[in-house]
Write a protein that holds these residues in place. Sequence first.
Motif, PDB file in Angstrom:
ATOM      1  N   MET A  91      60.101  88.141  55.004  1.00 27.97           N
ATOM      2  CA  MET A  91      60.776  89.365  54.625  1.00 27.97           C
ATOM      3  C   MET A  91      59.855  90.543  54.916  1.00 27.97           C
ATOM      4  O   MET A  91      58.685  90.520  54.570  1.00 27.97           O
ATOM      5  CB  MET A  91      61.126  89.322  53.136  1.00 27.97           C
ATOM      6  CG  MET A  91      61.660  90.621  52.581  1.00 27.97           C
ATOM      7  SD  MET A  91      63.240  91.159  53.224  1.00 27.97           S
ATOM      8  CE  MET A  91      64.328  89.979  52.496  1.00 27.97           C
ATOM      9  N   ASN A  92      60.375  91.551  55.575  1.00 23.60           N
ATOM     10  CA  ASN A  92      59.651  92.782  55.863  1.00 23.60           C
ATOM     11  C   ASN A  92      60.310  93.925  55.102  1.00 23.60           C
ATOM     12  O   ASN A  92      61.535  93.977  54.999  1.00 23.60           O
ATOM     13  CB  ASN A  92      59.685  93.119  57.348  1.00 23.60           C
ATOM     14  CG  ASN A  92      58.882  92.165  58.186  1.00 23.60           C
ATOM     15  OD1 ASN A  92      58.296  91.214  57.702  1.00 23.60           O
ATOM     16  ND2 ASN A  92      58.858  92.416  59.466  1.00 23.60           N
ATOM     17  N   ILE A  93      59.502  94.842  54.618  1.00 18.52           N
ATOM     18  CA  ILE A  93      59.992  96.050  53.953  1.00 18.52           C
ATOM     19  C   ILE A  93      59.208  97.222  54.519  1.00 18.52           C
ATOM     20  O   ILE A  93      57.987  97.164  54.608  1.00 18.52           O
ATOM     21  CB  ILE A  93      59.778  95.989  52.431  1.00 18.52           C
ATOM     22  CG1 ILE A  93      60.484  94.771  51.836  1.00 18.52           C
ATOM     23  CG2 ILE A  93      60.274  97.280  51.764  1.00 18.52           C
ATOM     24  CD1 ILE A  93      60.146  94.509  50.392  1.00 18.52           C
ATOM     25  N   SER A  94      59.921  98.283  54.900  1.00 18.76           N
ATOM     26  CA  SER A  94      59.258  99.472  55.444  1.00 18.76           C
ATOM     27  C   SER A  94      59.854 100.736  54.843  1.00 18.76           C
ATOM     28  O   SER A  94      61.049 100.811  54.593  1.00 18.76           O
ATOM     29  CB  SER A  94      59.417  99.541  56.961  1.00 18.76           C
ATOM     30  OG  SER A  94      58.719  98.478  57.565  1.00 18.76           O
TER      31      SER A  94
ATOM     32  N   CYS B  76      70.069 100.708  54.336  1.00 20.23           N
ATOM     33  CA  CYS B  76      68.833 101.254  53.769  1.00 20.23           C
ATOM     34  C   CYS B  76      69.038 101.529  52.283  1.00 20.23           C
ATOM     35  O   CYS B  76      70.168 101.519  51.788  1.00 20.23           O
ATOM     36  CB  CYS B  76      68.404 102.529  54.493  1.00 20.23           C
ATOM     37  SG  CYS B  76      69.505 103.931  54.258  1.00 20.23           S
TER      38      CYS B  76
ATOM     39  N   THR C  62      64.006 103.102  52.259  1.00 16.00           N
ATOM     40  CA  THR C  62      63.351 101.872  52.698  1.00 16.00           C
ATOM     41  C   THR C  62      64.375 100.996  53.401  1.00 16.00           C
ATOM     42  O   THR C  62      65.578 101.096  53.155  1.00 16.00           O
ATOM     43  CB  THR C  62      62.727 101.074  51.527  1.00 16.00           C
ATOM     44  OG1 THR C  62      63.715 100.846  50.524  1.00 16.00           O
ATOM     45  CG2 THR C  62      61.539 101.794  50.934  1.00 16.00           C
TER      46      THR C  62
ATOM     47  N   GLU D 244      64.859  96.771  54.747  1.00 20.06           N
ATOM     48  CA  GLU D 244      64.365  95.400  54.654  1.00 20.06           C
ATOM     49  C   GLU D 244      64.928  94.611  55.822  1.00 20.06           C
ATOM     50  O   GLU D 244      66.040  94.883  56.288  1.00 20.06           O
ATOM     51  CB  GLU D 244      64.828  94.746  53.356  1.00 20.06           C
ATOM     52  CG  GLU D 244      64.237  95.353  52.117  1.00 20.06           C
ATOM     53  CD  GLU D 244      64.676  94.626  50.861  1.00 20.06           C
ATOM     54  OE1 GLU D 244      64.969  93.413  50.932  1.00 20.06           O
ATOM     55  OE2 GLU D 244      64.729  95.280  49.808  1.00 20.06           O
TER      56      GLU D 244
ATOM     57  N   GLU E 195      64.344  95.337  61.226  1.00 25.02           N
ATOM     58  CA  GLU E 195      63.981  96.644  60.673  1.00 25.02           C
ATOM     59  C   GLU E 195      64.201  97.763  61.695  1.00 25.02           C
ATOM     60  O   GLU E 195      64.737  98.814  61.367  1.00 25.02           O
ATOM     61  CB  GLU E 195      62.518  96.654  60.229  1.00 25.02           C
ATOM     62  CG  GLU E 195      62.268  95.926  58.951  1.00 25.02           C
ATOM     63  CD  GLU E 195      60.825  96.057  58.541  1.00 25.02           C
ATOM     64  OE1 GLU E 195      60.581  96.647  57.477  1.00 25.02           O
ATOM     65  OE2 GLU E 195      59.949  95.577  59.288  1.00 25.02           O
TER      66      GLU E 195
ATOM     67  N   SER F  18      54.765  93.136  55.570  1.00 28.26           N
ATOM     68  CA  SER F  18      55.285  91.933  56.197  1.00 28.26           C
ATOM     69  C   SER F  18      54.792  90.719  55.425  1.00 28.26           C
ATOM     70  O   SER F  18      53.596  90.421  55.419  1.00 28.26           O
ATOM     71  CB  SER F  18      54.822  91.842  57.653  1.00 28.26           C
ATOM     72  OG  SER F  18      55.166  90.590  58.181  1.00 28.26           O
TER      73      SER F  18
END
Length: 118
Positions: free
Chosen positions: A1-4, A28, A43, A45, A52, A75
Amino acid sequence: MNISSIVVQVRQEYVEEVVEALKTADFCDYHFHDPAMGKIIVTVEGKDVGEEIAKVKQIQAVPHVVSAEMMMAYSEEELDAERSKLEMGGPNVPEMLNDDSIRAEDIVYHGDLKKMDL
């Protein structure tokens, strides 16, 4: 899982309109905005960076968005990989740094521990 986190730039007169569009979007999560600066923080995900990026492109396509750029990213996969390296011994730590008889004040750093023979 990615979060930005994404900083969205909008002209002042369109901030509220774009905030409402992002609040109701399914790609988002809205967090904050500064109407005076025309900045909105959201953000995204995704299972990977590709997902992303696709969501950032969706944000960029919202009417009146001037720009939308990733500012910070997390990440889980990269974190797990780094943890595994540490658990398996990771990079070699110079013996001097594990020697309790040496005072920290006596250690001289010359810019690159990997190339130094301490």
